[in-house]
Enzyme design. Structure first.
Site, PDB file in Angstrom:
ATOM      1  N   ASP A   8       0.878  -1.171   0.000  1.00  0.00           N
ATOM      2  CA  ASP A   8       0.000   0.000   0.000  1.00  0.00           C
ATOM      3  C   ASP A   8       0.921   1.227   0.000  1.00  0.00           C
ATOM      4  O   ASP A   8       2.107   1.112   0.322  1.00  0.00           O
ATOM      5  CB  ASP A   8      -0.882  -0.036   1.264  1.00  0.00           C
ATOM      6  CG  ASP A   8      -1.565   1.286   1.516  1.00  0.00           C
ATOM      7  OD1 ASP A   8      -2.221   1.801   0.586  1.00  0.00           O
ATOM      8  OD2 ASP A   8      -1.447   1.826   2.649  1.00  0.00           O
ATOM      9  N   ASP A  10      -0.188   5.188   0.743  1.00  0.00           N
ATOM     10  CA  ASP A  10      -0.446   6.250   1.729  1.00  0.00           C
ATOM     11  C   ASP A  10      -0.511   5.680   3.139  1.00  0.00           C
ATOM     12  O   ASP A  10      -1.367   4.849   3.435  1.00  0.00           O
ATOM     13  CB  ASP A  10      -1.751   6.974   1.371  1.00  0.00           C
ATOM     14  CG  ASP A  10      -1.620   7.732   0.066  1.00  0.00           C
ATOM     15  OD1 ASP A  10      -0.799   8.658   0.015  1.00  0.00           O
ATOM     16  OD2 ASP A  10      -2.313   7.379  -0.908  1.00  0.00           O
TER      17      ASP A  10
HETATM   18  C1  XBP Z   1      -5.261   6.398  -0.124  1.00  0.00           C
HETATM   19  C2  XBP Z   1      -6.311   7.385  -0.235  1.00  0.00           C
HETATM   20  C3  XBP Z   1      -6.081   8.493  -1.085  1.00  0.00           C
HETATM   21  C4  XBP Z   1      -5.206   9.650  -0.689  1.00  0.00           C
HETATM   22  C5  XBP Z   1      -5.430  10.740  -1.691  1.00  0.00           C
HETATM   23  O1  XBP Z   1      -5.541   5.324  -0.923  1.00  0.00           O
HETATM   24  O2  XBP Z   1      -7.362   7.234   0.302  1.00  0.00           O
HETATM   25  O3  XBP Z   1      -7.338   9.028  -1.187  1.00  0.00           O
HETATM   26  O4  XBP Z   1      -5.570  10.146   0.595  1.00  0.00           O
HETATM   27  O5  XBP Z   1      -5.278  10.311  -2.975  1.00  0.00           O
HETATM   28  P1  XBP Z   1      -4.722   3.949  -0.672  1.00  0.00           P
HETATM   29  P2  XBP Z   1      -6.177  10.891  -4.171  1.00  0.00           P
HETATM   30  O6  XBP Z   1      -4.953   3.536   0.770  1.00  0.00           O
HETATM   31  O7  XBP Z   1      -5.305   2.987  -1.632  1.00  0.00           O
HETATM   32  O8  XBP Z   1      -3.268   4.232  -0.948  1.00  0.00           O
HETATM   33  O9  XBP Z   1      -6.483  12.304  -3.855  1.00  0.00           O
HETATM   34  O10 XBP Z   1      -5.319  10.730  -5.369  1.00  0.00           O
HETATM   35  O11 XBP Z   1      -7.434  10.071  -4.243  1.00  0.00           O
END
Ligand code: XBP
Length: 255
Positions: A8, A10
């Site tokens: 993953d 973020d």
């Molecule tokens: C992480 C998210 C993302 C980021 C922002 O997704 O929820 O929304 O906060 O990214 P994951 P965007 O856990 O799958 O990594 O603004 O590009 O949506």
């Protein structure tokens, strides 16, 4: 031994939410004259909505705010701007990989364990972060890269993991995912992928039932459940393999 590791992004590769996305959202609000800012705490509560656009839309619904333009177009402009600010922030290099991440990437490379990225963030965010942290050729480290472009159904939908498994041409039980957030853990589990949880700033108290193991950071061996070998300073491939084998022999990871 499992055959591939899915990362993953973020919260797992780096603390991008607090130090990157939140700051960028607030700069976008400012730039477009939107009369509020999200606090660190408010943003934490909003993280139960996966995806930046979806998060903006969700928040706007609860505000007494009548935009001068169509809501969809305002959200689109805010989100593009947020991503541009985010790219600028991470390009500066101050949002670093979390402890133990670089070492585990290197473990996998030297052991020939393939890796993939399983995120539902925008492709531009992923590129900006990994260009800065791993260099321009980062993509060559990964046998599968899936982001919102390929998997528009955000986590906890398992689509992102299902696509990554298809690219790797592996069954779910031969792969291990590393996640931090409830939606990500749920997405991996719904796809049948065993999941390791490295708790992050916003999800320090996430429910980790069903995880292979959970702990505070890949950069340390204390505080993990089941316990990690305390003679080693971090969570390496050998430790993950031991947890994986433990699961196979106790609960069973079926194929
Ligand atoms: C992480 C998210 C993302 C980021 C922002 O997704 O929820 O929304 O906060 O990214 P994951 P965007 O856990 O799958 O990594 O603004 O590009 O949506």
């Amino acid at each position: 031994m499992f055959k591939a590791l899915l990362w993953d992004v973020d919260g797992t590769l780096a603390e991008t939410e607090r130090d990157g996305h939140l700051v960028a959202f607030n700069r976008a609000f400012d730039a477009l004259g939107i009369p509020w800012r999200w606090s660190e705490q408010e943003y934490g509560a909003l993280l139960h909505v996966s995806g930046g656009r979806e998060r903006l839309l969700h928040d706007l619904r609860f505000r007494n705010f009548a935009p001068a333009e169509d809501v969809e177009s305002l959200i689109g402009r805010l989100h593009r701007l947020k991503n541009a600010f985010y790219a600028r922030i991470v390009a500066g290099g101050e949002v670093r990989l979390r402890e133990g991440v670089r070492e585990l990437l290197a473990d996998c490379e030297s052991a020939g364990i393939r890796m993939g990225i399983a995120t539902t963030t925008s492709r531009s965010n992923l590129e900006a972060l990994l260009d800065a942290q791993l260099g321009a050729h980062w993509e060559s480290k990964f046998a599968a890269v899936v982001c919102a472009r390929e998997a528009p159904k955000k986590k906890p939908d398992p689509q992102v993991y299902q696509l990554a498994l298809r690219m790797l041409e592996l069954p779910a039980h031969e792969v291990v995912a590393i996640e931090d957030a409830p939606a990500g853990i749920a997405a991996a589990r719904a796809a049948g992928v065993p999941v390791l949880v490295a708790r992050s700033h916003y999800f320090a108290a996430v429910d980790t039932r069903g995880a292979l193991a959970a702990g505070p950071s890949l950069g340390r061996s204390d505080g993990w459940q089941p316990r990690a070998d305390s003679r080693v300073p971090r969570i390496g491939l050998g430790q993950i393999a031991r947890w994986y084998e433990l699961r196979r022999s106790t609960a069973g990871i079926d194929g």
